[in-house]
Motif scaffolding. Sequence first.
Motif, PDB file in Angstrom:
ATOM      1  N   LEU A 337       0.837  -1.205   0.000  1.00 53.50           N
ATOM      2  CA  LEU A 337       0.000   0.000   0.000  1.00 53.50           C
ATOM      3  C   LEU A 337       0.870   1.251   0.000  1.00 53.50           C
ATOM      4  CD1 LEU A 337      -2.804  -1.084   2.492  1.00 53.50           C
ATOM      5  CD2 LEU A 337      -3.087  -0.576   0.052  1.00 53.50           C
ATOM      6  N   GLY A 338       1.984   1.195   0.731  1.00 56.83           N
ATOM      7  CA  GLY A 338       2.900   2.329   0.714  1.00 56.83           C
ATOM      8  C   GLY A 338       3.484   2.556  -0.665  1.00 56.83           C
ATOM      9  N   GLU A 339       3.845   1.469  -1.346  1.00 60.10           N
ATOM     10  CA  GLU A 339       4.422   1.591  -2.684  1.00 60.10           C
ATOM     11  C   GLU A 339       3.394   2.072  -3.702  1.00 60.10           C
ATOM     12  OE1 GLU A 339       7.918  -1.819  -2.531  1.00 60.10           O
ATOM     13  OE2 GLU A 339       5.850  -2.419  -2.897  1.00 60.10           O
ATOM     14  N   ILE A 340       2.160   1.647  -3.532  1.00 56.25           N
ATOM     15  CA  ILE A 340       1.107   2.130  -4.437  1.00 56.25           C
ATOM     16  C   ILE A 340       0.868   3.621  -4.219  1.00 56.25           C
ATOM     17  CG2 ILE A 340      -1.360   1.958  -4.976  1.00 56.25           C
ATOM     18  CD1 ILE A 340      -1.127  -1.051  -4.338  1.00 56.25           C
ATOM     19  N   GLY A 341       0.890   4.030  -2.941  1.00 55.19           N
ATOM     20  CA  GLY A 341       0.846   5.446  -2.619  1.00 55.19           C
ATOM     21  C   GLY A 341      -0.514   6.115  -2.723  1.00 55.19           C
ATOM     22  N   SER A 342      -1.583   5.345  -2.668  1.00 49.89           N
ATOM     23  CA  SER A 342      -2.920   5.928  -2.768  1.00 49.89           C
ATOM     24  C   SER A 342      -3.382   6.462  -1.415  1.00 49.89           C
ATOM     25  CB  SER A 342      -3.922   4.879  -3.247  1.00 49.89           C
ATOM     26  OG  SER A 342      -5.243   5.391  -3.195  1.00 49.89           O
ATOM     27  N   ARG A 343      -3.861   7.705  -1.405  1.00 48.00           N
ATOM     28  CA  ARG A 343      -4.333   8.300  -0.158  1.00 48.00           C
ATOM     29  C   ARG A 343      -5.630   7.668   0.329  1.00 48.00           C
ATOM     30  NH1 ARG A 343      -2.661  14.693  -0.022  1.00 48.00           N
ATOM     31  NH2 ARG A 343      -0.490  14.377  -0.659  1.00 48.00           N
ATOM     32  N   GLU A 344      -6.280   6.884  -0.531  1.00 49.09           N
ATOM     33  CA  GLU A 344      -7.475   6.172  -0.089  1.00 49.09           C
ATOM     34  C   GLU A 344      -7.150   5.163   1.011  1.00 49.09           C
ATOM     35  OE1 GLU A 344      -9.494   4.359  -3.317  1.00 49.09           O
ATOM     36  OE2 GLU A 344      -9.693   6.209  -4.480  1.00 49.09           O
ATOM     37  N   ALA A 345      -5.897   4.773   1.100  1.00 52.52           N
ATOM     38  CA  ALA A 345      -5.494   3.775   2.100  1.00 52.52           C
ATOM     39  C   ALA A 345      -5.015   4.413   3.394  1.00 52.52           C
ATOM     40  CB  ALA A 345      -4.393   2.888   1.533  1.00 52.52           C
ATOM     41  N   THR A 346      -4.926   5.740   3.458  1.00 55.42           N
ATOM     42  CA  THR A 346      -4.299   6.413   4.608  1.00 55.42           C
ATOM     43  C   THR A 346      -4.927   6.020   5.933  1.00 55.42           C
ATOM     44  OG1 THR A 346      -3.640   8.308   3.252  1.00 55.42           O
ATOM     45  CG2 THR A 346      -3.762   8.641   5.640  1.00 55.42           C
ATOM     46  N   GLN A 347      -6.270   6.046   6.006  1.00 53.61           N
ATOM     47  CA  GLN A 347      -6.917   5.779   7.290  1.00 53.61           C
ATOM     48  C   GLN A 347      -6.665   4.362   7.760  1.00 53.61           C
ATOM     49  OE1 GLN A 347      -8.691   8.151   9.307  1.00 53.61           O
ATOM     50  NE2 GLN A 347      -8.142   6.447  10.669  1.00 53.61           N
ATOM     51  N   ALA A 348      -6.809   3.401   6.847  1.00 49.34           N
ATOM     52  CA  ALA A 348      -6.598   1.994   7.227  1.00 49.34           C
ATOM     53  C   ALA A 348      -5.163   1.765   7.690  1.00 49.34           C
ATOM     54  CB  ALA A 348      -6.925   1.079   6.040  1.00 49.34           C
ATOM     55  N   VAL A 349      -4.203   2.400   7.002  1.00 48.28           N
ATOM     56  CA  VAL A 349      -2.801   2.241   7.381  1.00 48.28           C
ATOM     57  C   VAL A 349      -2.527   2.921   8.720  1.00 48.28           C
ATOM     58  CG1 VAL A 349      -0.418   2.717   6.722  1.00 48.28           C
ATOM     59  CG2 VAL A 349      -2.082   2.021   4.982  1.00 48.28           C
ATOM     60  N   ALA A 350      -3.090   4.113   8.914  1.00 49.34           N
ATOM     61  CA  ALA A 350      -2.884   4.837  10.172  1.00 49.34           C
ATOM     62  C   ALA A 350      -3.461   4.058  11.349  1.00 49.34           C
ATOM     63  CB  ALA A 350      -3.510   6.224  10.088  1.00 49.34           C
ATOM     64  N   ASP A 351      -4.575   3.375  11.139  1.00 49.65           N
ATOM     65  CA  ASP A 351      -5.169   2.562  12.207  1.00 49.65           C
ATOM     66  C   ASP A 351      -4.217   1.454  12.645  1.00 49.65           C
ATOM     67  OD1 ASP A 351      -7.437   4.094  12.079  1.00 49.65           O
ATOM     68  OD2 ASP A 351      -8.586   2.666  10.870  1.00 49.65           O
ATOM     69  N   ALA A 352      -3.372   1.001  11.728  1.00 51.15           N
ATOM     70  CA  ALA A 352      -2.436  -0.075  12.056  1.00 51.15           C
ATOM     71  C   ALA A 352      -1.316   0.394  12.974  1.00 51.15           C
ATOM     72  CB  ALA A 352      -1.851  -0.668  10.770  1.00 51.15           C
ATOM     73  N   LEU A 353      -1.195   1.710  13.212  1.00 50.21           N
ATOM     74  CA  LEU A 353      -0.210   2.212  14.184  1.00 50.21           C
ATOM     75  C   LEU A 353      -0.549   1.750  15.600  1.00 50.21           C
ATOM     76  CD1 LEU A 353       0.285   5.886  12.933  1.00 50.21           C
ATOM     77  CD2 LEU A 353       1.941   4.001  12.768  1.00 50.21           C
ATOM     78  N   ALA A 354      -1.785   1.273  15.781  1.00 52.28           N
ATOM     79  CA  ALA A 354      -2.202   0.781  17.101  1.00 52.28           C
ATOM     80  C   ALA A 354      -2.242  -0.742  17.157  1.00 52.28           C
ATOM     81  CB  ALA A 354      -3.585   1.345  17.436  1.00 52.28           C
ATOM     82  N   ASP A 355      -1.681  -1.408  16.168  1.00 52.18           N
ATOM     83  CA  ASP A 355      -1.692  -2.874  16.149  1.00 52.18           C
ATOM     84  C   ASP A 355      -0.901  -3.433  17.324  1.00 52.18           C
ATOM     85  OD1 ASP A 355      -2.413  -5.152  14.010  1.00 52.18           O
ATOM     86  OD2 ASP A 355      -0.529  -5.690  15.001  1.00 52.18           O
TER      87      ASP A 355
END
Length: 436
Positions: A337-355
């Motif tokens: 998702l980071g390599e694709i770089g789409s901002r549509e994924a920002t929220q889902a990725v940010a939520d993973a900071l609490a994994d």
Amino acid sequence: MSNGDDESADAPEESADGTDAEDASEVPATAVTAESLGERLDDAEAALENAETEADLDDVEASLDAIASDLEDADLEAPDENEDEEAEDPAEELQTRIDDLREELEAARGPYAEDVQAILDEAAATVRDTRWTEDGEPDVRAAVSTFLDAAEEELDDEFPASGDDLDDHAAVLETVGEATVEAGLDADDDEKTIAALLEAAETLEEAIEDAEEWADLTVVEQLRARGFYDRVTGENRKDFPPELNVVRIAEAENDPERVLMALEKLESDFMQENCIDALRRMAPEEAFEPMHEAAQKRGRPEIEVLGKIGDERAVDTLVEFVDSDNPPLQKVTLRALGEIGSREATQAVADALADDESVVRSQAARALGLIGDTRAIEPLADTLGDGEEETDVRAAAAWALVQIGTERALEAAAEYDDDRAYTVQIEAEKARDAAA
């Protein structure tokens, strides 16, 4: 005293045969027995053997229906298990005979115009949907042409199939099927015509089945026919098996078509791994569909390739795996998702900071840095400022802020240029220098 009339009134009347009328009314109708049903089945069997028309067969069917109904209503005595364990239940035996005669009845019917149409519709679908080889195509066309000649003779009509397009040949077969039914052929009066058409249709069916299709070829034959091995020469023949040689040549020549061909046809783990490795390095857009299909089944190597391709169509699929509680899958997904770089994924990725897993949190931070969405600055700054967080996660958050690179992001990272953790300090110094 009786006067005689009273005696006449009380006495039972006599029937014509001398029996009492009351007794005659109590005599039951002829009972249905296993023997009587068996005799009726014998008659039905004889009638079936002698039947010459559809009407005769209809009469036999009516007889079987009546016998079956009477059998269902009859109370036939089952054999006493204690007396004879091998004795058959008469009801079961009779039902078996009925079933057998029904099968013989159906076999004796027809043929009908609808039978011809059914075969032609199936043949048309096979012609249209099958991938034929170069040798198979002309055989199919020849088989259809032979059938059409027979159909034109029997139906006194013309059914042209022009050109080499097999879709046209399939369509004309369906046309003949419709014409056969619309001709109103009678199963009795036109028996010979229907039988001739049916024989021709069955011959067509057999010829189509015998024609060579791609599925009949071995994998090597299919690959060779598609030119897979054409690039291998005496000078570049280095690897074994030769299929690996082709994949490596294709990668060197930036030819994803051959790699995808090998991926599709060669099922060994060895070749599958080598093909995906080549696609990961090449990152061709042509590989998106097969990689995306495999990624939906949580294929981690294929997810890696999707990240390299960078097509945003994969985002909706990948974000579903971010909170999968499967760290290896989460890591490769976040990286993609980071390599694709789409901002549509920002929220889902940010939520993973609490994994719960630090390796996931660290990869989520790096993915946010690659995406570059400024909405991630605050959660990344919070992660960086969390004194209880793992050092590698905090360092990843600092790195991500540097990657985002806005003034606010750099300032948030630069505050930690004297951090106790060296890896954090290095990223903070980069932020301080960039902001200067």
